[in-house]
Design a protein around this motif. Structure first.
Motif, PDB file in Angstrom:
ATOM      1  N   ILE A  52     -11.238  12.397 -55.253  1.00  0.00           N
ATOM      2  CA  ILE A  52      -9.994  12.584 -54.500  1.00  0.00           C
ATOM      3  C   ILE A  52      -9.593  14.030 -54.750  1.00  0.00           C
ATOM      4  N   PHE A  53      -9.752  14.865 -53.729  1.00  0.00           N
ATOM      5  CA  PHE A  53      -9.595  16.307 -53.880  1.00  0.00           C
ATOM      6  C   PHE A  53      -8.248  16.762 -53.332  1.00  0.00           C
ATOM      7  N   ILE A  54      -7.485  17.446 -54.173  1.00  0.00           N
ATOM      8  CA  ILE A  54      -6.152  17.917 -53.792  1.00  0.00           C
ATOM      9  C   ILE A  54      -6.144  19.441 -53.832  1.00  0.00           C
ATOM     10  N   THR A  55      -5.906  20.047 -52.672  1.00  0.00           N
ATOM     11  CA  THR A  55      -5.878  21.497 -52.564  1.00  0.00           C
ATOM     12  C   THR A  55      -4.892  21.881 -51.480  1.00  0.00           C
ATOM     13  N   CYS A  56      -4.893  23.150 -51.105  1.00  0.00           N
ATOM     14  CA  CYS A  56      -4.021  23.647 -50.041  1.00  0.00           C
ATOM     15  C   CYS A  56      -4.894  24.333 -48.992  1.00  0.00           C
ATOM     16  N   PHE A  57      -4.898  23.798 -47.772  1.00  0.00           N
ATOM     17  CA  PHE A  57      -5.697  24.347 -46.686  1.00  0.00           C
ATOM     18  C   PHE A  57      -4.825  25.199 -45.772  1.00  0.00           C
ATOM     19  N   GLY A  58      -5.399  26.275 -45.253  1.00  0.00           N
ATOM     20  CA  GLY A  58      -4.742  27.021 -44.193  1.00  0.00           C
ATOM     21  C   GLY A  58      -4.956  26.307 -42.872  1.00  0.00           C
ATOM     22  N   SER A  59      -4.111  26.601 -41.905  1.00  0.00           N
ATOM     23  CA  SER A  59      -4.252  25.964 -40.586  1.00  0.00           C
ATOM     24  C   SER A  59      -5.106  26.811 -39.642  1.00  0.00           C
ATOM     25  N   ASP A  60      -5.758  27.834 -40.186  1.00  0.00           N
ATOM     26  CA  ASP A  60      -6.602  28.693 -39.362  1.00  0.00           C
ATOM     27  C   ASP A  60      -7.996  28.076 -39.187  1.00  0.00           C
ATOM     28  N   HIS A  61      -8.864  28.817 -38.515  1.00  0.00           N
ATOM     29  CA  HIS A  61     -10.214  28.330 -38.226  1.00  0.00           C
ATOM     30  C   HIS A  61     -10.984  28.017 -39.504  1.00  0.00           C
TER      31      HIS A  61
END
Length: 315
Positions: A52-61
């Motif tokens: 279960i991986f918790i991170t912060c993604f950008g909304s870009d490509h």
């Protein structure tokens, strides 16, 4: 298995010949998916775990590419955060990038990371996950988060906690929280920096391991590249060495090691069994190309342990 930390786009440049500073060096440039915690989660997924991986993604490509690859590998990313364009109109918190320059021997000479987006992983996101954690669970945390969030996780997570310090620049975030860590894996440089002692030989290595034990850490693993691995438990300290590595790319070797080690410990293998499995996973990772790393499984690691020529010595 819970994993919290960074997910990056890695840009890796490998020189064809000896690097010349201040000049344009011919070489090979690749784009890969990376990040310490993401690499660890990938290894756990490939070895049959359920990360279960918790991170912060950008909304870009690039953020979309990272998310799709995590899901393709079988990671649960439902607790992760995505920063939308509305939340980030100036695009300050785009996808994390890691840039590394490798010499012609495929060893990293210098690197740079841009991980400001990880500052957006806050208590609102983390508290939801912590409420779901059980005492018997294992959590792996990297030091890419803000110290405030690292402290919050270590204070509230009810489970076994493994930590990767990531780098000298980030290891200071952990200095005041070591007693809350169950398994800790610095490399030699990071261990020396935090302890204030140099590892010159086996005797000084023992002293550094004992220093970490005195801080409250139950299991300390210090990776020392071609000098082997120091494993310190509450029962004993051992040094393990292995055959020379036929290096393709050293990036991610330590992440593979920690993912494999923690997974085996969560399956009730002894520290000695887990560290031999982890050494094999790391060496195979370093010797494989990008696609080859995704074909490393529990079965292939077990098939290759004997070929590592691992020697064990109690200190």
């Amino acid at each position: 298995m819970w994993i919290i930390g960074g997910a990056n786009i890695d840009i890796l440049g490998t020189a064809n010949t000896e690097l010349i500073e201040g000049d344009s060096n011919p070489g090979k440039i690749e784009l890969r998916y990376g990040g310490v915690a993401r690499n660890i989660a990938q290894k756990i997924a490939l070895l049959g775990g359920e990360p279960i991986f918790i991170t912060c993604f950008g909304s870009d490509h690039y953020g979309s590419l990272l998310k799709e690859d995590c899901q393709k590998l079988g990671m649960d990313i439902s607790y992760s955060v995505e920063i939308s364009e509305e939340e980030d109109p100036e695009h300050r918190y785009g996808t994390s990038f890691y840039l590394a320059l490798m010499n012609h021997d495929h060893d990293m000479k210098i690197a740079m990371n841009d991980m400001e987006i990880m500052d957006r992983l806050d208590k609102d996101a983390l508290s939801r996950a912590i409420k779901e954690m059980k005492e018997e669970d294992f959590l792996i945390l990297d030091a890419n988060l803000k110290e405030e969030m690292i402290s919050y996780i270590l204070d509230h997570a009810p489970c076994h906690v493994t930590v990767d310090p990531v780098s000298i620049a980030k290891i200071g975030k952990l200095k005041n929280h070591l007693e809350k860590i169950d398994i800790f894996k610095p490399n030699r440089i990071e261990a020396q920096h935090l302890s204030g002692m140099e590892i010159k030989d086996e005797e000084t290595g023992k002293k550094v391991v004992r220093w970490f034990h005195n801080q409250g850490i139950k299991e300390i693993i210090i990776t020392m590249a071609d000098k082997g691995v120091l494993l310190g438990t509450e029962e004993k300290i051992i040094k393990l060495t292995h055959r020379p590595i036929l290096m393709d790319n050293a990036t991610g070797g330590g992440d593979s090691f920690l993912g494999a080690y923690t997974l085996r410990r969560s399956e009730n293998h002894t520290p000695e069994e887990a560290v031999k499995f982890a050494i094999t996973a790391a060496v195979m990772n370093i010797e494989a190309d990008h696609q080859g790393r995704r074909r490393i499984t529990e079965e292939t690691i077990l098939e290759n342990i004997n070929s590592m020529n691992i020697e064990e010595k109690e200190l």
